[in-house]
Scaffold this active site. Structure first.
Site, PDB file in Angstrom:
ATOM      1  N   ASP A 105       0.824  -1.321  -0.129  1.00 52.75           N
ATOM      2  CA  ASP A 105      -0.075  -0.221   0.174  1.00 52.75           C
ATOM      3  C   ASP A 105       0.923   1.295  -0.202  1.00 52.75           C
ATOM      4  O   ASP A 105       1.700   1.585   0.313  1.00 52.75           O
ATOM      5  CB  ASP A 105      -0.754   0.681   1.319  1.00 52.75           C
ATOM      6  CG  ASP A 105      -1.283  -1.147   1.647  1.00 52.75           C
ATOM      7  OD1 ASP A 105      -1.226  -2.016   0.729  1.00 52.75           O
ATOM      8  OD2 ASP A 105      -1.629  -1.101   2.862  1.00 52.75           O
ATOM      9  N   TRP A 152       5.984 -10.366   1.440  1.00 50.67           N
ATOM     10  CA  TRP A 152       4.766  -9.627   1.781  1.00 50.67           C
ATOM     11  C   TRP A 152       6.297 -10.017   3.518  1.00 50.67           C
ATOM     12  O   TRP A 152       5.839 -11.567   4.039  1.00 50.67           O
ATOM     13  CB  TRP A 152       3.529 -10.078   2.357  1.00 50.67           C
ATOM     14  CG  TRP A 152       3.130  -9.336   3.260  1.00 50.67           C
ATOM     15  CD1 TRP A 152       3.094  -7.536   2.820  1.00 50.67           C
ATOM     16  CD2 TRP A 152       2.557  -9.388   4.706  1.00 50.67           C
ATOM     17  NE1 TRP A 152       2.137  -6.656   3.812  1.00 50.67           N
ATOM     18  CE2 TRP A 152       2.060  -8.311   4.993  1.00 50.67           C
ATOM     19  CE3 TRP A 152       2.903  -9.889   5.640  1.00 50.67           C
ATOM     20  CZ2 TRP A 152       1.897  -7.849   6.401  1.00 50.67           C
ATOM     21  CZ3 TRP A 152       2.388 -10.135   6.656  1.00 50.67           C
ATOM     22  CH2 TRP A 152       1.713  -9.356   7.151  1.00 50.67           C
ATOM     23  N   SER A 168      -0.110   0.266   7.538  1.00 53.02           N
ATOM     24  CA  SER A 168      -0.550   1.439   6.725  1.00 53.02           C
ATOM     25  C   SER A 168      -1.137   2.308   7.811  1.00 53.02           C
ATOM     26  O   SER A 168      -1.586   2.202   8.581  1.00 53.02           O
ATOM     27  CB  SER A 168      -2.013   0.972   5.766  1.00 53.02           C
ATOM     28  OG  SER A 168      -1.539   0.266   4.568  1.00 53.02           O
ATOM     29  N   ASP A 177      -5.358   1.097   9.572  1.00 57.00           N
ATOM     30  CA  ASP A 177      -5.293   2.176   8.618  1.00 57.00           C
ATOM     31  C   ASP A 177      -5.190   3.242   8.614  1.00 57.00           C
ATOM     32  O   ASP A 177      -6.870   4.436   8.320  1.00 57.00           O
ATOM     33  CB  ASP A 177      -5.974   1.455   7.076  1.00 57.00           C
ATOM     34  CG  ASP A 177      -5.404  -0.047   6.998  1.00 57.00           C
ATOM     35  OD1 ASP A 177      -4.122   0.194   7.909  1.00 57.00           O
ATOM     36  OD2 ASP A 177      -5.792  -0.859   6.722  1.00 57.00           O
TER      37      ASP A 177
HETATM   38  N1  DQQ Z   1      -2.245  -4.142   4.290  1.00 53.39           N
HETATM   39  C1  DQQ Z   1      -3.754  -3.806   4.333  1.00 53.39           C
HETATM   40  C2  DQQ Z   1      -2.999  -2.706   5.427  1.00 53.39           C
HETATM   41  C3  DQQ Z   1      -2.436  -3.621   6.153  1.00 53.39           C
HETATM   42  C4  DQQ Z   1      -1.697  -3.671   5.329  1.00 53.39           C
HETATM   43  C5  DQQ Z   1      -3.517  -3.651   2.294  1.00 53.39           C
HETATM   44  C6  DQQ Z   1      -0.603  -4.577   5.433  1.00 53.39           C
HETATM   45  O1  DQQ Z   1      -4.990  -3.136   6.152  1.00 53.39           O
HETATM   46  O2  DQQ Z   1      -2.439  -1.978   6.949  1.00 53.39           O
HETATM   47  O3  DQQ Z   1      -3.036  -4.311   2.293  1.00 53.39           O
HETATM   48  O4  DQQ Z   1       0.580  -4.558   5.181  1.00 53.39           O
END
Ligand code: DQQ
Length: 468
Positions: A22, A46, A82, A144
């Site tokens: 993100d 990831w 995020s 987020d």
């Molecule tokens: N990616 C998600 C988010 C989170 C992040 C969305 C973790 O909700 O914070 O792609 O990498």
């Protein structure tokens, strides 16, 4: 070890190495654009999330900066997830989610998330200040944060998953950025029982409405809509501080391509509302992982709201400065089953085509990139379709939207090594996806199948490399 750059973009932000997802903390601060991103620096998969960082003067030429946030404190030991940035009294504030897995477990039910802040005086080095909002009762996921200033207060929206597995957005406020009120309002929540989480919320004024932009998880596909594993999209409504959010237009997808997730917006220095998204999708095949990197951003897009409550998204004007080697494609009738070569090596370019829909009876017509990509007008089904076929990388899919009922159809397409972004009729619809031409076949051709298609005019440009 240097990266294999076969798929590495020339004018899209990608990680210097490792994994990117993100966009985070997009902001114009102290004379520079800053883009942060979810990043795993140690591999192209990831992993514990860091915040990668890059800066730019024009949102096109990016300079990599040191990693801004790394996990490791008690409250973010399993990841700095995020979030967003604000600029206040010369300092840059990053709001992010401290992610931990309770009891050493690594599954959805053991997630514990809080909202945290880190502050920088120079825009490069950040000092963590810890948790500002603990996890509220009754929520399994809470992440987020997107923060903005309005009417004398700072506001924060956060995505949440409630005890009934329903996605919602919570709204918090403060007057001083550090002491947040734990009491929240529920700004919006899903009406679709399948949707268990709303990730990466953004909330901002556009035209005379307020947009809620987010990435829902769990939505089921309906015919050709919502076909990705997760979606992206927006609600349109009216809002004022301390008033409920009144939705005037229900959920619409923002982009119709295969690879578009977690868009975030920010204001350019002249006040334009700009969005960038992660141009990939969870569980996509990512052939560049073998090359030591993965993930890139979409082009920055300027958003405006039209009279029907639809977001119109166009690539920022600045991109025109990259144009070179202009080639005019004259008005042509493609007779059935013919194609026209536009460029033999369309790796880093822009294409504009204006088709005469009224005088085109071909079943399908549009453009090809090598053998793997077709973008076409499907006359029979009255759709626009982007299809990908890369057997070597186990990628084979297609995405469609309705064909606009206009006399002409204007297509503007950007190709950058491993990406394609298509803008229809000046931004009314967009398609974004990653492309992986096999055997480096980037032959760009126009085609028409059965009957003829009429091209009113077109232009092709090579684009200058902004990132090498
Ligand atoms: N990616 C998600 C988010 C989170 C992040 C969305 C973790 O909700 O914070 O792609 O990498």
């Amino acid at each position: 070890k240097s990266l294999n750059k076969q798929f590495y973009p020339h004018y899209h932000l990608a990680p210097y190495a490792g994994w990117l997802n993100d966009p985070n903390g997009l902001i114009y601060h102290d004379g520079l654009y800053h883009a942060f991103y979810q990043h795993h620096p140690f591999s192209s998969l990831w992993g514990p999330m860091h915040w990668g960082h890059a800066t730019s003067e024009d949102m096109i030429h990016w300079q990599h900066q040191p990693i801004a946030l790394a996990p490791g404190d008690e409250y973010d030991k399993d990841g700095c997830f995020s979030g967003s940035a604000v600029s206040h009294e010369g300092k840059l504030y990053l709001f992010y989610t401290g992610h931990i897995w309770l009891n050493g477990a690594n599954d959805d039910s053991a997630i514990h998330q809080t909202q945290c802040v880190a502050i920088s005086d120079d825009g490069i080095h950040f000092e963590k200040k810890g948790v500002v909002i603990p996890s509220p009762e009754g929520f399994m996921h809470f992440r987020d944060p997107k923060v903005w200033f309005q009417d004398g207060k700072w506001w924060m929206v956060v995505g949440a998953r409630d005890a009934l597995d329903q996605g919602q957005i919570l709204l918090f406020s403060t007057t001083d950025l550090l002491n947040w009120n734990d009491e929240y309002q529920t700004l919006a929540k899903t009406e679709d029982k399948n949707v268990y989480m709303w990730e990466c919320p953004d909330f901002f004024p556009l035209g005379n409405h307020f947009i809620t932009l987010f990435s829902p998880q769990g939505k089921k596909s309906q015919d050709y809509q919502f076909r990705n594993l997760y979606q992206n999209g927006y609600l349109v409504g009216q809002w004022a501080p301390d008033q409920p959010y009144e939705i005037t237009h229900q959920f619409s997808e923002l982009d119709f391509g295969q690879d578009f997730y977690a868009p975030q917006t920010f204001l350019a220095k002249d006040g334009r509302r700009i969005a960038m998204a992660w141009m990939d999708m969870w569980e996509s095949h990512m052939p560049s992982q073998e090359h030591g990197w993965s993930g890139c951003f979409t082009l920055p897009r300027e958003l405006v709201l039209n009279d029907q409550g639809k977001i119109i998204a166009n690539p920022i004007e600045e991109l025109k400065t990259l144009r070179q080697d202009e080639k005019i494609i004259p008005s042509t009738i493609l007779i059935k089953n013919t194609d026209i070569l536009i460029n033999e090596n369309a790796t880093c370019c822009e294409l504009e085509l204006v088709w005469d829909l009224q005088n085109s009876s071909a079943e399908k017509f549009g453009f090809w990139i090598g053998n793997g990509i077709q973008f076409y007008i499907d006359n029979q089904n009255q759709k626009l379709t982007l299809s990908r076929h890369y057997p070597k990388y186990i990628i084979s899919d297609s995405r469609s939207t309705e064909l606009p009922k206009t006399k002409q159809l204007k297509i503007r397409a950007f190709i950058d090594k491993s990406s394609l972004e298509v803008f229809i009729n000046d931004g009314e619809q967009t398609f974004s996806c990653r492309i992986y031409p096999q055997d480096s076949d980037y032959t760009l051709k126009l085609f028409a199948i059965n009957q003829s298609a009429k091209l009113d005019n077109g232009t092709f440009w090579n684009l200058e490399r902004a990132i090498s």
